[in-house]
Design an enzyme around this catalytic site. Structure first.
Site: not given
Ligand code: GDP
Ligand code: IMO
Ligand code: MG
Length: 423
Positions: A13, A224, A16, A40-41
């Site tokens: 999270d 991840q 990416k 979840g991106h």
């Molecule tokens: P990922 O799994 O690495 O793609 O990241 P996620 O989407 O799960 O979580 C990143 C969160 O941060 C999301 O809600 C994005 O919309 C948000 N986000 C990413 N970059 C920025 C930033 O520079 N500023 C803010 N405010 N939100 C951001």
């Molecule tokens: P993105 O791509 C954050 C975490 C779960 C748990 C551990 C194992 O959005 O960054 P799993 O279901 O993979 O067996 O869970 O890994 N986890 C993540 N945490 N972002 C993710 O993906 C994750 N994918 C798995 O919360 O701690």
């Molecule tokens: Mg994510």
């Protein structure tokens, strides 16, 4: 752009999806190589919010080829649902722009049941998985009893193939009070899914390598984060795949010799969902960020645990991934703070250490050694060029680069595509 791996440097999270979306313009192909619908991106563009689980974020750009590589585990029903949601948001998805590896393994209903059963069995030591069946799917792959995408090609064999695997898993499920697996239901579901997914199935190893030979540029979208890596993460509180840069090669069939650049993504602070040690965890930052409506998981909606930036983790992850550069997202999350902290080292049993120790028991004993920085106390979200960042924000970024051992190339000051600054 050159052939680039985007990798998370923390516990997932990191943002990416947003960084991949930003860099997609300079690539012709975007590939996922590991993980599954645990990812979840989030990408925000044109006022729309898209959440990608299995499909590379590049799908939001017309005319880019997206590939789900052999290292990914695919829940066929989840994938179809994701395709339908994105199409509902106006995204065009065809066999011309989305290909699925024939060697990718399938996550079936019984994997999700096993995921729940195994988490229940772990009790207070539960990992806090996403419940998407990821661990059991990879376990079946390693045990050489997985079903692969290519098996969807011949529906006449599916009943038999699901039957004997279900029988194996029924024993464990029964002991945990789950099951039995509903074989006819699974077969009906995947037969239908097979029909819809078949046009997308390809030998993606050849597709990717031919694309590279033709001079096209490939962007590898990590899923991840480094500390969820099965080898390098905070085991056993990890996911079941290699989330670090090497996983991009094994999970796609592209040689490391073709990779020209690795960009690590990290937040300006640290977050983690699920259980496991977290040295810089701090409830005040968590309250601040949650109060701003931020840091709730894109896949499960869980509130993420939050803490100060941990440069010990970054230093090690930059080394393992071979990052040339880092992209720092969510700098704006720290806008209101008077004082910021960075953890530069850990103290473990009286010794100061620069890298994380190997066991979770040792990590749990580590105390953060913090240094303090003055906050910029200014809204960064409207800034359009790096030079306009306040001096204190630049000093914070420079220090992160110094501690991590890689230069900062991109900075996020908001969730939208345009809120990305090139350093
Ligand atoms: P990922 O799994 O690495 O793609 O990241 P996620 O989407 O799960 O979580 C990143 C969160 O941060 C999301 O809600 C994005 O919309 C948000 N986000 C990413 N970059 C920025 C930033 O520079 N500023 C803010 N405010 N939100 C951001
Ligand atoms: P993105 O791509 C954050 C975490 C779960 C748990 C551990 C194992 O959005 O960054 P799993 O279901 O993979 O067996 O869970 O890994 N986890 C993540 N945490 N972002 C993710 O993906 C994750 N994918 C798995 O919360 O701690
Ligand atoms: Mg994510």
């Amino acid at each position: 752009m050159s052939n680039t791996i985007i990798v998370g440097l923390q516990w997932g999270d990191e943002g990416k999806g947003k960084i991949v979306d930003y860099l997609t313009e300079g690539s012709e192909v975007v590939a996922r190589a590991a993980g599954g619908s645990n990812a979840g991106h989030t990408v925000i563009n044109g006022g729309q919010k898209y959440i990608l689980h299995l499909i590379p974020s590049g799908i939001l750009w017309p005319d880019k080829l997206c590939v789900i590589g052999n290292g990914v585990v695919i829940d066929p029903l989840g994938l179809l649902e994701e395709m339908a949601t994105l199409r509902g948001q106006g995204v065009v998805i065809t066999p011309q722009n989305l290909l699925i590896s024939e060697n990718a393994h399938l996550t079936l209903d019984y994997h999700k049941m096993l995921d729940r059963a195994r988490e229940a069995r772990r009790g207070e030591n539960a990992i806090g998985t996403t419940g998407r069946g990821i661990g059991p799917t990879y376990a079946d792959k390693i045990e050489r009893q997985g079903l692969r995408v290519t098996d969807l090609r011949d529906p006449s064999k599916l009943a038999h193939e699901v039957e004997w695997r279900a029988a194996l898993h029924n024993q464990e499920l029964a002991l945990a009070g789950y099951g039995p697996v509903n074989v006819p239901e699974i077969v009906a579901q995947i037969t239908d899914a097979a029909e819809k997914l078949r046009p997308h199935i390809a030998n993606t190893v050849v597709v990717l390598n031919e694309a590279l030979k033709a001079g096209k540029r490939v962007l590898f979208e990590g899923a991840q984060g480094s500390y969820l890596d099965i080898d390098h993460g905070t085991y056993p509180f990890v996911t079941s795949s290699n989330t670090t840069a090497g996983g991009a090669c094994t999970g796609s069939g592209v040689s490391p010799r073709r990779i020209e650049r690795v960009i690590g993504v990290c937040k300006a602070y640290t977050t983690r969902v699920g259980a496991g040690p977290f040295v810089t965890e701090n409830d005040d930052i968590g309250d601040l960020l949650h109060g701003m409506g931020r840091e709730f998981g894109a896949t499960t909606g869980r509130a993420r645990r939050c803490g100060w930036l941990d440069a010990v983790l970054l230093r090690y992850a930059v080394m393992v991934n071979g990052c040339d550069e880092i992209a720092i997202t969510n700098l704006d999350g720290l806008d209101s703070l008077e004082t910021l902290k960075i953890c530069t080292h850990y103290e473990l049993d009286g010794s100061i250490i620069a890298y994380p120790p190997p066991t979770v028991e040792e990590i749990a004993r580590c105390k953060p050694v913090h240094e303090e920085h003055q906050g910029w106390q200014q809204d960064l979200s409207g800034i359009t060029c790096y030079a306009d960042l306040p001096a204190r924000a630049k000093a914070y970024l420079d220090r992160i680069a110094e501690l991590a051992g890689a230069r900062v190339s991109l900075v996020g000051i908001g969730p939208a595509r345009a809120q990305t600054l090139v350093a």
